[in-house]
Design an enzyme around this catalytic site. Structure first.
Site, PDB file in Angstrom:
ATOM      1  N   GLY A  77       5.638   3.463   0.125  1.00  0.00           N
ATOM      2  CA  GLY A  77       6.002   4.010  -1.416  1.00  0.00           C
ATOM      3  C   GLY A  77       5.662   4.034  -2.375  1.00  0.00           C
ATOM      4  O   GLY A  77       3.589   3.979  -2.009  1.00  0.00           O
TER       5      GLY A  77
ATOM      6  N   SER B 289       0.830  -1.153  -0.237  1.00  0.00           N
ATOM      7  CA  SER B 289       0.001   0.182   0.028  1.00  0.00           C
ATOM      8  C   SER B 289       1.103   1.426   0.161  1.00  0.00           C
ATOM      9  O   SER B 289       1.615   0.936   0.418  1.00  0.00           O
ATOM     10  CB  SER B 289      -0.636   0.502   1.603  1.00  0.00           C
ATOM     11  OG  SER B 289      -0.277   0.561   2.414  1.00  0.00           O
ATOM     12  N   LYS B 290      -0.289   2.663   0.139  1.00  0.00           N
ATOM     13  CA  LYS B 290       0.762   3.453   0.140  1.00  0.00           C
ATOM     14  C   LYS B 290       1.970   3.625   1.225  1.00  0.00           C
ATOM     15  O   LYS B 290       2.977   4.776   0.878  1.00  0.00           O
ATOM     16  CB  LYS B 290       0.012   4.584  -0.351  1.00  0.00           C
ATOM     17  CG  LYS B 290      -0.667   4.712  -1.451  1.00  0.00           C
ATOM     18  CD  LYS B 290      -1.603   6.225  -1.270  1.00  0.00           C
ATOM     19  CE  LYS B 290      -2.502   6.349  -2.533  1.00  0.00           C
ATOM     20  NZ  LYS B 290      -3.476   6.324  -2.449  1.00  0.00           N
ATOM     21  N   ARG B 291       1.662   3.689   2.386  1.00  0.00           N
ATOM     22  CA  ARG B 291       2.815   3.493   3.436  1.00  0.00           C
ATOM     23  C   ARG B 291       4.271   2.942   2.735  1.00  0.00           C
ATOM     24  O   ARG B 291       5.573   3.085   3.646  1.00  0.00           O
ATOM     25  CB  ARG B 291       1.925   2.950   4.811  1.00  0.00           C
ATOM     26  CG  ARG B 291       1.176   1.829   4.360  1.00  0.00           C
ATOM     27  CD  ARG B 291       0.765   1.606   5.944  1.00  0.00           C
ATOM     28  NE  ARG B 291       0.349   0.277   6.221  1.00  0.00           N
ATOM     29  CZ  ARG B 291       0.853  -0.507   6.287  1.00  0.00           C
ATOM     30  NH1 ARG B 291       2.394  -0.687   7.167  1.00  0.00           N
ATOM     31  NH2 ARG B 291       1.311  -1.930   6.623  1.00  0.00           N
TER      32      ARG B 291
END
Ligand code: GLU
Length: 481
Positions: free
Chosen positions: A257, A253-255
């Protein structure tokens, strides 16, 4: 396998194309190419609130950039169009009516509030939430009464006791007890077909032979098989691939990168690097080779070779592949790809000598694992950007180095010009004049000429700078106070 393999990639246009989805598209595309079948792009935009035309455009653009090309799709047309679910609503109504007439689906008037209370109650008792069947056996009279009051029902599929068994090409035999499923919605109260229903109607009418998608859809598959059964249709073959995990083994996920294909493109990854990377996630070619351009992958790809274990994202690996493909790219293409970064750094490329630009790109490619990194080195080649790094200054002001710089300057003054074919002999003369070799000479030369501690190969950099500029920079170096 026969030529009537038909597969589809069916994104919901509610955002950017995630690399996980791109990987699903890639598997479908490869399978179609391998089996000489057809790859179809279908846009699942029945969620009118979250779907946007901009997202459709972006998905199409990202797929094209990757080289994942569809034979049938929203813009390409084809025998089974239209390829946007929002334009296929009439396709769903007939089958929904038919199932309703046969008693295989029923009208449910339960309010969202009631369903939410039910769900919470079931969860608090440690149960899996599922519809309790309250509207399963409403009489005609009850139904007409509620409809005349203006209540708009959903259509729910009646799930009877039993099991759903299917053979997944990646996971093998899958077995679901329908007791865990619960009567599910096939048409929402606004008349819009729900995902599972629209998916089955479309996969059937588009004659999809294989559904290849992420494991997150495994729980939908028994529902879809029940719908195939109810409609008297043969289901396609299913293959559910594991999803990409982040380095901490949670879903990517976005966390972790960048996750969107467009972010990777903007950072300066080449499409072939991303494709090669995505295929290596969860698939090991029998040869063990890791550098696999698309044509090579097509030759060797098989669905059964996909691992059942979830792969872990490794940015390092992707960067490694990218540096390989940057090095391999031909000069013309590489220059086309790099020049936008020159412009971004403020170099007006149209006013520059084009041969010089091509030479710089050709030289820098060995130093890049991202196209955007080219910006770090432009100060070497464009005087308006040139400066000495702080670390370099500290070296250049040492007294013993100043003497050496002066000796080098005197030597260079005597050169006619430095060119590719005389650089080595000029540098040898410099070694003799200074009595130095290796790092003690070339480290200083690099520092004085490029302003940097590290950079492209010096022997190839110096002729690009030329004698005049080399002298100018040495004088600047000697002036550092
Ligand atoms: N629209 C679904 C998704 O984006 C497609 C799932 C499927 O392939 O059936 O996940």
């Amino acid at each position: 396998m026969s030529a009537n393999v038909r597969v589809r990639f069916a994104p919901a246009p509610t955002g950017l194309l995630h690399i996980g989805n791109a990987r699903t598209a890639l598997f479908n595309y490869l399978f179609a190419r391998k089996e000489k079948g057809t790859f179809i792009l279908r846009i699942e935009d029945t969620d009118a609130e979250r779907s946007t035309d901009a997202s459709i455009e972006a998905i199409l653009q990202d797929l094209r950039w990757l080289g994942i090309i569809w034979e049938e799709g929203p813009d390409a047309g084809g025998q089974s169009g239209p390829y946007r679910q929002s334009q296929r609503l009439s396709h769903y109504h007939g089958d929904a009516e038919k199932l309703l007439g046969e008693g295989k689906v029923y009208k449910c008037f339960c309010s969202p509030e009631r369903l939410e209370t039910l769900r919470k109650e079931q969860l608090s008792r440690g149960m899996m939430p599922k519809y309790d069947g309250r509207c399963r056996n409403l009489s005609e009279g009850e139904i007409s009464k509620m409809e005349s009051e203006g209540l708009r029902p959903v259509l729910r599929f009646r799930v009877d006791k039993g099991t759903v068994v299917f053979e997944d090409l990646i996971h093998g035999k899958m077995n679901f007890d329908s007791n865990g499923i619960g009567d599910f919605i096939i048409v929402r109260s606004d008349g819009m077909a729900a995902y599972n229903f629209a998916c089955v109607i479309d996969d059937h009418s588009m004659q999809i032979s294989h559904v290849i998608r992420g494991e997150d859809h495994l729980s939908n598959t028994p529902r879809q098989i029940l719908l195939y059964r109810a409609l008297g249709w043969q289901p396609p073959v299913f293959a559910h691939h594991p999803l990409i995990l982040g380095p901490d083994r949670s879903p990517l996920s976005k966390r972790h990168g960048a996750t969107a294909v467009s972010q990777y493109r903007e950072e300066g990854f080449l499409p072939e690097s991303l494709l090669n990377y995505l295929i290596l996630l969860g698939w090991t070619p029998s040869s063990g080779e890791e550098i696999l351009p698309l044509e090579k992958i097509v030759e060797t790809f098989s669905l059964s070779g996909l691992s059942r274990n979830a792969p872990t994202h490794s940015r390092k690996k992707l960067e490694w592949l990218n540096s390989h493909y940057i090095r391999k790219a031909d000069k013309g293409r590489l220059t086309r790809l790099l020049l936008p970064y020159f412009e971004k750094a403020g170099i007006p490329v149209n006013q520059q000598d084009q041969t010089y630009l091509i030479q710089i790109c050709g030289l820098l490619k060995d130093n890049l694992f991202l196209l955007s990194q080219v910006e770090e080195y432009l100060s070497i080649f464009f005087d308006e950007k040139f400066s000495f790094e702080e670390e370099v200054k500290a070296i250049l002001i040492l007294p013993e180095n100043r003497n050496l710089l002066q000796t080098i300057l005197n030597a260079i003054e005597g050169w006619s010009e430095i060119e590719d074919d005389n650089t080595s002999s000029l540098l040898r003369q410099l070694e003799e004049k200074t009595g130095r070799k290796g790092k003690s000479l070339y480290g200083l030369l690099r520092a004085g000429m490029t302003g940097k501690m590290k950079g492209p190969e010096l022997v190839k950099t110096l002729p690009l700078l030329g004698k005049e500029r080399m002298m100018k920079r040495l004088k600047m170096a000697l002036e550092i106070a």
